[in-house]
Design a protein around this motif. Structure first.
Motif, short mmCIF file in Angstrom:
data_model
loop_
_atom_site.label_atom_id
_atom_site.label_comp_id
_atom_site.label_asym_id
_atom_site.label_seq_id
_atom_site.Cartn_x
_atom_site.Cartn_y
_atom_site.Cartn_z
N THR A 142 0.85 -1.34 0.10
CA THR A 142 -0.11 -0.01 0.10
C THR A 142 1.00 1.05 -0.07
OG1 THR A 142 0.01 0.42 2.31
CG2 THR A 142 -1.73 -1.17 1.54
N PRO A 143 0.35 2.49 -0.40
CA PRO A 143 1.09 3.55 -0.21
C PRO A 143 2.05 3.86 1.01
CG PRO A 143 -0.89 4.07 -1.16
CD PRO A 143 -1.09 2.76 -0.79
N ASN A 144 1.37 3.69 2.19
CA ASN A 144 2.03 3.75 3.40
C ASN A 144 2.96 2.86 3.79
OD1 ASN A 144 0.84 6.39 4.40
ND2 ASN A 144 -1.22 4.88 4.88
N GLY A 145 3.06 1.69 3.05
CA GLY A 145 4.10 0.53 3.03
C GLY A 145 5.20 0.92 2.12
N ARG A 146 4.76 1.66 0.92
CA ARG A 146 5.93 1.90 -0.03
C ARG A 146 6.68 3.10 0.59
NH1 ARG A 146 7.42 -2.37 -2.80
NH2 ARG A 146 5.29 -3.54 -3.18
N LYS A 147 6.09 3.85 1.32
CA LYS A 147 7.12 5.00 2.04
C LYS A 147 8.18 4.45 2.50
CE LYS A 147 3.28 7.82 3.54
NZ LYS A 147 2.66 8.30 4.91
N ILE A 148 7.84 3.36 3.62
CA ILE A 148 8.98 2.74 4.17
C ILE A 148 9.94 1.79 3.38
CG2 ILE A 148 9.53 1.30 6.27
CD1 ILE A 148 8.07 4.26 6.65
N SER A 149 9.55 1.21 2.43
CA SER A 149 10.30 0.32 1.60
C SER A 149 11.30 1.11 0.80
CB SER A 149 9.67 -0.80 0.82
OG SER A 149 8.56 -0.21 0.05
N VAL A 150 10.96 2.34 0.25
CA VAL A 150 11.63 2.91 -0.20
C VAL A 150 12.67 3.75 0.49
CG1 VAL A 150 11.72 5.35 -1.58
CG2 VAL A 150 9.99 3.69 -2.09
N ALA A 151 12.47 4.15 1.83
CA ALA A 151 13.33 4.90 2.62
C ALA A 151 14.60 3.74 2.92
CB ALA A 151 12.67 5.32 3.84
N LEU A 152 13.88 2.43 3.34
CA LEU A 152 15.00 1.53 3.72
C LEU A 152 15.89 1.13 2.50
CD1 LEU A 152 12.40 -0.95 5.66
CD2 LEU A 152 14.35 0.15 6.65
N GLU A 153 15.33 1.09 1.46
CA GLU A 153 16.36 0.80 0.54
C GLU A 153 17.31 1.99 0.12
OE1 GLU A 153 17.04 -1.86 -1.49
OE2 GLU A 153 15.35 -3.21 -0.71
N GLU A 154 16.68 3.17 0.07
CA GLU A 154 17.56 4.38 -0.06
C GLU A 154 18.53 4.52 0.95
OE1 GLU A 154 17.91 7.07 -2.24
OE2 GLU A 154 16.62 6.12 -3.97
N MET A 155 18.21 4.05 2.23
CA MET A 155 19.36 4.33 3.19
C MET A 155 20.29 3.15 3.30
SD MET A 155 16.74 6.02 6.02
CE MET A 155 15.81 7.20 5.47
N ALA A 156 19.96 2.02 2.46
CA ALA A 156 20.66 0.80 2.45
C ALA A 156 20.75 0.04 3.68
CB ALA A 156 22.14 1.09 1.88
N LEU A 157 19.65 0.00 4.54
CA LEU A 157 19.62 -0.76 5.73
C LEU A 157 19.02 -2.22 5.47
CD1 LEU A 157 17.71 1.97 7.75
CD2 LEU A 157 19.96 1.06 8.36
N PRO A 158 19.69 -3.07 6.49
CA PRO A 158 19.16 -4.37 6.20
C PRO A 158 17.87 -4.69 7.05
CG PRO A 158 20.72 -4.03 7.90
CD PRO A 158 20.78 -2.83 7.40
N TYR A 159 16.78 -5.29 6.23
CA TYR A 159 15.50 -5.52 6.74
C TYR A 159 14.93 -6.85 6.14
CZ TYR A 159 13.63 -3.82 2.14
OH TYR A 159 13.25 -3.45 0.91
N ILE A 160 13.82 -7.19 6.97
CA ILE A 160 13.16 -8.23 6.29
C ILE A 160 11.52 -7.92 6.27
CG2 ILE A 160 14.58 -10.26 6.94
CD1 ILE A 160 12.63 -10.65 9.29
N VAL A 161 10.79 -8.27 5.45
CA VAL A 161 9.46 -7.95 5.44
C VAL A 161 8.75 -9.00 5.99
CG1 VAL A 161 7.56 -7.49 3.80
CG2 VAL A 161 9.81 -6.74 3.25
N LYS A 162 7.89 -8.39 6.82
CA LYS A 162 6.82 -9.49 7.44
C LYS A 162 5.63 -8.76 6.89
CE LYS A 162 8.72 -12.41 10.57
NZ LYS A 162 8.88 -12.40 12.06
N PRO A 163 5.01 -9.49 5.89
CA PRO A 163 3.36 -9.24 5.35
C PRO A 163 2.34 -9.21 6.45
CG PRO A 163 4.71 -10.58 3.96
CD PRO A 163 5.38 -10.65 5.37
#
Ligand SMILES: N[C@@H](CCC(=O)N[C@@H](CS)C(=O)NCC(=O)O)C(=O)O
Length: 208
Positions: free
Chosen positions: A10-31
């Motif tokens: 969703t839009p609010n989810g995509r804000k964070i996936s974009v930020a995590l990628e742009e900041m090169a932070l390691p993360y896992i997604v829990k849908p």
């Protein structure tokens, strides 16, 4: 250490996936399947008491201790402060980011979100007033953004978390029936962001 990102596509989810990628932070997604109602599960409510995605758990929070965070604006600010990226330290630059981040959180999200809702209302009489009101407000907000982006490359001058927040909703412009050709400066900004590899990864990573 790896951040756990509770998400849905969703839009609010995509804000964070974009930020995590742009900041090169390691993360896992829990849908969190918000269609099936998983956002109401007691375990998730302990992390996100307002029963909405996104939320994160960072095992390496302040003082090296774990922290959980809900509300996309709070998550974006936390990640920016953690990494020192996409949020200027100097007060004037910082306040511009906060202005546009709050603008998104208060309007450019809730208003197109209502358009999405009213478009799904089957009964024409129930749909008409809400759709008109929220579509007009959504277009007004795109106009505000367009005027701003006529003056600056990114909403706060330099690229920032405010752009990622706004992008999450602009990413769904077709769904709220906005043609970016009507907002040429928004279109230029959207294309500029869309050309960034980090943004592309953030918009493509599987969240559901
Ligand atoms: N103000 C919240 C809004 C989050 C939000 O509306 N999330 C939606 C998906 S985009 C959701 O989880 N909806 C499920 C529900 O309302 O039950 C934020 O920015 O994080």
């Amino acid at each position: 250490m790896t951040i756990t990102f509770y998400a849905w596509n969703t839009p609010n989810g995509r804000k964070i996936s974009v930020a995590l990628e742009e900041m090169a932070l390691p993360y896992i997604v829990k849908p969190v399947n918000i269609i099936k109602g998983e956002q109401h599960a007691p375990d998730f409510l302990r992390i996100s008491p307002n029963n909405k995605i996104p939320a994160i758990i960072d095992p390496d929070g302040p003082e090296g201790k774990p922290i959980s965070i809900f509300e996309s604006g709070a998550i974006l600010l936390y990640l920016a402060e953690k990494t020192g990226k996409f949020l200027p330290a100097e007060p004037r630059g910082r306040i511009e980011v906060l202005e546009w981040l709050m603008w998104q959180m208060g309007g450019f999200g809730p208003m197109p979100g209502q358009v999405h809702h009213f478009l799904s209302v089957k009964d024409e009489a129930d749909r008409r007033y809400g759709l008109k009101r929220y579509s007009e407000e959504t277009h007004r907000l795109y106009g505000v953004l367009n005027r701003r982006l006529a003056e600056v490359e990114f909403v706060a001058g330099q690229i920032s978390i405010a752009d990622f927040a706004i992008l999450g909703w602009a990413w769904r412009h077709e769904k709220h029936q906005v043609n970016l050709d009507d907002y040429p400066h928004v279109k230029r900004w959207y294309q500029t962001l869309g050309a960034r590899p980090g943004v592309q990864r953030g918009l493509e990573v599987k969240l559901d």
